[in-house]
Design an enzyme around this catalytic site. Structure first.
Site, mmCIF file in Angstrom:
data_model
loop_
_atom_site.group_PDB
_atom_site.id
_atom_site.type_symbol
_atom_site.label_atom_id
_atom_site.label_comp_id
_atom_site.label_asym_id
_atom_site.label_seq_id
_atom_site.Cartn_x
_atom_site.Cartn_y
_atom_site.Cartn_z
ATOM 1 N N HIS A 123 39.966 14.732 16.349
ATOM 2 C CA HIS A 123 39.346 15.149 17.607
ATOM 3 C C HIS A 123 39.034 13.926 18.455
ATOM 4 O O HIS A 123 39.164 12.789 18.007
ATOM 5 C CB HIS A 123 38.103 16.008 17.362
ATOM 6 C CG HIS A 123 36.994 15.361 16.602
ATOM 7 N ND1 HIS A 123 37.109 14.977 15.281
ATOM 8 C CD2 HIS A 123 35.714 15.037 16.973
ATOM 9 C CE1 HIS A 123 35.972 14.455 14.867
ATOM 10 N NE2 HIS A 123 35.109 14.473 15.873
ATOM 11 N N HIS A 163 36.351 12.543 19.835
ATOM 12 C CA HIS A 163 35.128 11.734 19.821
ATOM 13 C C HIS A 163 35.449 10.273 19.523
ATOM 14 O O HIS A 163 36.308 9.960 18.700
ATOM 15 C CB HIS A 163 34.130 12.286 18.806
ATOM 16 C CG HIS A 163 33.492 13.564 19.248
ATOM 17 N ND1 HIS A 163 32.807 14.405 18.382
ATOM 18 C CD2 HIS A 163 33.412 14.161 20.467
ATOM 19 C CE1 HIS A 163 32.342 15.459 19.052
ATOM 20 N NE2 HIS A 163 32.699 15.326 20.318
ATOM 21 N N ASP A 220 34.192 7.929 17.825
ATOM 22 C CA ASP A 220 34.135 7.386 16.472
ATOM 23 C C ASP A 220 35.284 7.865 15.593
ATOM 24 O O ASP A 220 35.347 7.529 14.408
ATOM 25 C CB ASP A 220 32.783 7.704 15.813
ATOM 26 C CG ASP A 220 32.483 9.197 15.750
ATOM 27 O OD1 ASP A 220 32.954 9.941 16.622
ATOM 28 O OD2 ASP A 220 31.764 9.614 14.816
ATOM 29 N N HIS A 221 36.219 8.607 16.175
ATOM 30 C CA HIS A 221 37.422 9.031 15.471
ATOM 31 C C HIS A 221 38.700 8.576 16.193
ATOM 32 O O HIS A 221 39.744 8.467 15.559
ATOM 33 C CB HIS A 221 37.447 10.558 15.324
ATOM 34 C CG HIS A 221 36.350 11.080 14.456
ATOM 35 N ND1 HIS A 221 36.529 11.421 13.129
ATOM 36 C CD2 HIS A 221 35.032 11.296 14.721
ATOM 37 C CE1 HIS A 221 35.374 11.825 12.621
ATOM 38 N NE2 HIS A 221 34.456 11.766 13.573
ATOM 39 N N HIS A 260 33.523 22.283 16.433
ATOM 40 C CA HIS A 260 32.866 20.988 16.638
ATOM 41 C C HIS A 260 33.304 20.429 17.986
ATOM 42 O O HIS A 260 32.489 19.980 18.786
ATOM 43 C CB HIS A 260 33.232 20.040 15.501
ATOM 44 C CG HIS A 260 32.587 18.697 15.605
ATOM 45 N ND1 HIS A 260 31.231 18.502 15.414
ATOM 46 C CD2 HIS A 260 33.105 17.476 15.890
ATOM 47 C CE1 HIS A 260 30.959 17.226 15.581
ATOM 48 N NE2 HIS A 260 32.064 16.584 15.875
ATOM 49 N N ASP A 282 35.594 16.525 11.305
ATOM 50 C CA ASP A 282 34.199 16.947 11.406
ATOM 51 C C ASP A 282 34.060 18.466 11.359
ATOM 52 O O ASP A 282 33.098 19.036 11.886
ATOM 53 C CB ASP A 282 33.570 16.407 12.700
ATOM 54 C CG ASP A 282 33.264 14.919 12.598
ATOM 55 O OD1 ASP A 282 33.647 14.286 11.593
ATOM 56 O OD2 ASP A 282 32.667 14.370 13.546
ATOM 57 N N HIS A 294 32.960 11.948 7.684
ATOM 58 C CA HIS A 294 31.692 11.204 7.629
ATOM 59 C C HIS A 294 31.128 11.189 6.220
ATOM 60 O O HIS A 294 31.348 12.117 5.438
ATOM 61 C CB HIS A 294 30.647 11.821 8.563
ATOM 62 C CG HIS A 294 30.913 11.596 10.007
ATOM 63 N ND1 HIS A 294 30.468 10.494 10.702
ATOM 64 C CD2 HIS A 294 31.607 12.351 10.911
ATOM 65 C CE1 HIS A 294 30.858 10.572 11.965
ATOM 66 N NE2 HIS A 294 31.549 11.693 12.118
#
Length: 281
Positions: free
Chosen positions: A54, A56, A58-59, A110, A134, A172
């Site tokens: 996805h 975001h 941090d990905h 998410h 996530d 995570h």
């Protein structure tokens, strides 16, 4: 097919999947390019593609830099917000990288464009791997930022829950806090107690709690246990979707038990030793 688990940022995982016969590799959620490139050099492999679950940061934040560094690199995902995207994939689409096969599994909730990746190697006795981003965590699931409980219920029970009950690599490291919540929900569940003790030990030793397996998750992950009597009693709901919705709300508001304050620090406050630092300028 070898999977390298790479811890990055505060609690993220990115993965490098290596086809050992050709030394070609696929990255999943390449958030920290420098770290990934170090491991690519150490493993002496060639990065062929990035699979992004996805958009975001941090990905997906490493995609642009990696594309600049590796000309011709392919970036797969289901959301136009993913940086450097070259191939937009759809639910059920299958990809081939040498002997490695990938099935794309659309799991919106998410984020509205979240995609999981189910991966296996043709002719190999090794277990397949699910990269769940996530959507599904060890002992938990992702927050409903852009979706609904109905969507997550479908994701967990149909899209992911019916897969072979083997390896799960999530996005995570949040296993300990997930299982603390699971213990609040099911205080008599021995599997929750056992897994939490194991996860705490791994955490103390700074070791990852991934991978997990779907088979295990159904025993202690409350978000996969919404039809169980204990979960319905905890939420006061009987409809599985409503149980899931209630669980997510409870988890969002769940606070870990506060640690007792340091006695010396409390004395210092009582004596006014911190007052000069607390006064407004």
């Amino acid at each position: 097919m070898k999977v390298k688990v790479i811890s990055v940022l505060e609690d993220n995982y990115m993965y490098l999947v290596i086809e050992e016969s050709t030394r070609d590799a696929i990255a999943v959620d390449a958030a920290v390019p420098k770290r990934l490139l170090e491991i690519i050099r150490k493993e002496d492999v060639v990065l062929r593609a990035i699979l992004t679950t996805h958009h975001h940061w941090d990905h997906a934040r490493g995609n642009e830099e990696l594309v600049r560094f590796c000309p011709g690199l392919q970036v797969y995902g289901a959301d136009e917000r993913i940086g450097a995207l070259t191939h937009r994939v759809t639910h059920g689409q299958e990809l081939t990288f040498g002997a490695i096969r990938v099935r794309c599994l659309f799991t919106p909730c998410h984020t509205s464009g979240h995609m999981c990746y189910f991966m296996w190697e043709e002719g190999s006795p090794d277990a397949p791997a699910l990269f769940s981003g996530d959507t599904l965590f060890v002992g938990g699931c992702g927050k409903f930022f852009e979706g609904t409980a109905e969507q997550m219920y479908t994701n967990l029970t149909q899209t992911l829950g019916t897969l072979p009950k083997e390896t799960v690599f999530c996005g995570h490291e949040c296993t300990v806090r997930n299982l603390k919540f699971a213990l609040k929900v099911e205080p008599e569940n021995e599997m929750v107690k056992k897994k939490l003790a194991w996860a705490k030990q791994r955490d103390d030793e700074d070791l990852p709690t991934v991978p997990s397996t779907l088979q295990e998750e159904f025993l202690y992950n409350p978000f996969l246990r919404v039809t169980e009597e204990a979960l319905q009693k905890f939420t006061g709901k009987t409809d599985p979707v409503e149980v899931l919705r209630s669980l997510r709300t409870e988890k969002d508001n769940f606070k870990k038990p506060k640690e007792q304050p340091n006695p010396q620090a409390m004395l210092a406050f009582d004596w006014g030793l911190f007052s000069p630092f607390l006064e407004k300028k």
